[in-house]
Design a protein around this motif. Structure first.
Motif, short mmCIF file in Angstrom:
data_model
loop_
_atom_site.label_atom_id
_atom_site.label_comp_id
_atom_site.label_asym_id
_atom_site.label_seq_id
_atom_site.Cartn_x
_atom_site.Cartn_y
_atom_site.Cartn_z
N THR A 109 0.82 -1.22 0.00
CA THR A 109 0.00 0.00 0.00
C THR A 109 0.85 1.27 0.00
O THR A 109 0.32 2.36 -0.21
CB THR A 109 -0.94 0.03 1.22
OG1 THR A 109 -0.16 -0.09 2.42
CG2 THR A 109 -1.94 -1.12 1.17
N ALA A 158 -5.20 -7.88 -3.69
CA ALA A 158 -6.32 -6.97 -3.36
C ALA A 158 -5.95 -5.53 -3.67
O ALA A 158 -6.77 -4.76 -4.20
CB ALA A 158 -6.70 -7.13 -1.89
N GLU A 159 -4.72 -5.15 -3.37
CA GLU A 159 -4.27 -3.78 -3.67
C GLU A 159 -4.17 -3.57 -5.18
O GLU A 159 -4.57 -2.51 -5.69
CB GLU A 159 -2.90 -3.53 -3.02
CG GLU A 159 -2.36 -2.12 -3.20
CD GLU A 159 -3.19 -1.04 -2.53
OE1 GLU A 159 -3.06 0.14 -2.91
OE2 GLU A 159 -4.00 -1.38 -1.62
N LYS A 162 -7.53 -2.90 -6.67
CA LYS A 162 -8.03 -1.54 -6.45
C LYS A 162 -7.63 -0.62 -7.59
O LYS A 162 -8.38 0.26 -7.99
CB LYS A 162 -7.48 -0.99 -5.13
CG LYS A 162 -8.06 -1.59 -3.88
CD LYS A 162 -7.42 -0.94 -2.65
CE LYS A 162 -7.87 -1.60 -1.36
NZ LYS A 162 -7.17 -0.99 -0.19
N HIS A 163 -6.43 -0.84 -8.10
CA HIS A 163 -5.90 0.03 -9.15
C HIS A 163 -6.32 -0.43 -10.55
O HIS A 163 -6.52 0.41 -11.43
CB HIS A 163 -4.37 0.09 -9.06
CG HIS A 163 -3.88 0.75 -7.81
ND1 HIS A 163 -3.70 2.11 -7.70
CD2 HIS A 163 -3.55 0.23 -6.60
CE1 HIS A 163 -3.28 2.41 -6.49
NE2 HIS A 163 -3.17 1.29 -5.79
N PRO A 165 -8.99 -3.19 -11.55
CA PRO A 165 -9.91 -4.30 -11.25
C PRO A 165 -10.22 -5.20 -12.43
O PRO A 165 -10.54 -6.38 -12.23
CB PRO A 165 -11.17 -3.58 -10.75
CG PRO A 165 -11.07 -2.20 -11.32
CD PRO A 165 -9.62 -1.88 -11.36
#
Length: 311
Positions: A109, A158-159, A162-163, A165
């Motif tokens: 992150t 998961a990160e 986010k950027h 998908p």
């Protein structure tokens, strides 16, 4: 010599001289500018050592950079981006280096938005630093497909989601995690969506490994083979296809196995006992022609179209 002279040497590409000069300066005074100079010259030196194939020296410099970076001011996070690229370089040259451990410890992150931005080179898209890191993470996952490893990779993915998908690779990685976690149906759903939009050979191959229906497996393997240009990457799929065709159409099985064995010999791979046994069982069989087999591949497209309609 002053720090500005170090940067001038670096600008001129005189990396060895810059490195030799900054070491005693940094040892004597770990100030703001000497630390910055030490870091960036160290990055240059690590890259140079990799180019020279002096791998152990390069890795030691990387380890030094890991210790040095937390002591350096990096407001624009360019130093962090350099560390990410350095880690990718280390991963490619050191089998024992774990990208999962590295990025978990660093913190995925912490990457800046720029690290997730796709670049351009000669008019072609270049994967972002973030996506390259995630790609290395999933090389590890595929090499050791255990629940423990998948759980470690999940927050990293998961990160990335986010950027990006809808990124094909991210969706594929998601399917890989589902498969490892025993959620095969969810993995299949993702692959079916992917093959309706993309034509990468490995997508069809990986989906074939998840299905039980032999006709669907055959169709997917045919598509995987026809979508792959390099024969050395086709050979293992051809062997699997030959096994599936053995009880249905021995002439086609013979064609696929012959192609497999020829490719393996050309690549210098061993012919396994299983392959030898199958070859012995098909020794008296005359294979179909290449034209006939390619026609068979095209016929299998209808099976795949039907599969994707249902997804």
């Amino acid at each position: 010599m002053e720090v500005k002279d170090i940067f001038e040497l670096r600008k001129q590409g005189r990396t060895e001289e810059a490195y030799t000069a900054i070491l005693p300066m940094y040892a004597a005074h770990k100030g703001h500018y000497t630390t910055i100079a030490m870091f960036w010259v160290g990055v240059d030196m690590m890259q140079l050592r990799y180019q020279q194939r002096r791998l152990e020296e390069a890795y030691k410099i990387f380890q030094s950079l890991m210790r040095l970076y937390p002591t350096m001011e990096d407001k624009d996070l360019k130093g962090q981006s350099a560390m990410m690229r350095a880690a990718i370089l280390v991963f490619d040259h050191h089998p024992s280096f774990s990208m999962i451990s590295f990025i978990t410890q660093w913190g995925i992150t912490r990457l800046a938005d720029e690290d997730w931005t796709t670049g351009q080179s000669n008019g072609h898209p270049v994967p972002s630093t973030g996506m390259r890191i995630v790609g290395k993470v999933f090389k590890e996952v595929e090499a050791t497909p255990t629940v423990d490893v998948a759980l470690k990779a999940a927050p990293i993915l998961a990160e990335a989601l986010k950027h990006s998908p809808y990124n094909m690779n991210n969706q594929r990685y998601k399917a890989i995690v589902y498969r490892i976690m025993g959620k095969k149906d969810k993995a299949i759903e993702i692959y079916l969506r992917l093959i309706s939009k993309h034509r990468q050979s490995y997508l069809f191959h990986e989906l074939s490994n998840l299905l039980d229906d032999e006709q669907q497996k055959i169709a997917l393997l045919c598509k995987a083979i026809s979508s792959q240009r390099e024969e050395k990457f086709r050979q293992r799929m051809r062997y699997t296809l030959a096994g599936l065709l053995f009880s249905r159409d021995k002439a086609r099985a013979k064609y696929e196995l012959d192609k497999c064995i020829t490719a393996r010999k050309q690549a210098g791979y061993a012919i396994t006992w299983e392959m030898q046994n199958l070859a012995a069982s098909l020794a008296e069989v005359i294979p179909v022609t290449e034209v006939d087999e390619k026609s068979f591949y095209r016929q299998q497209e209808a099976v795949i179209r039907e599969m994707t309609k249902l997804s």
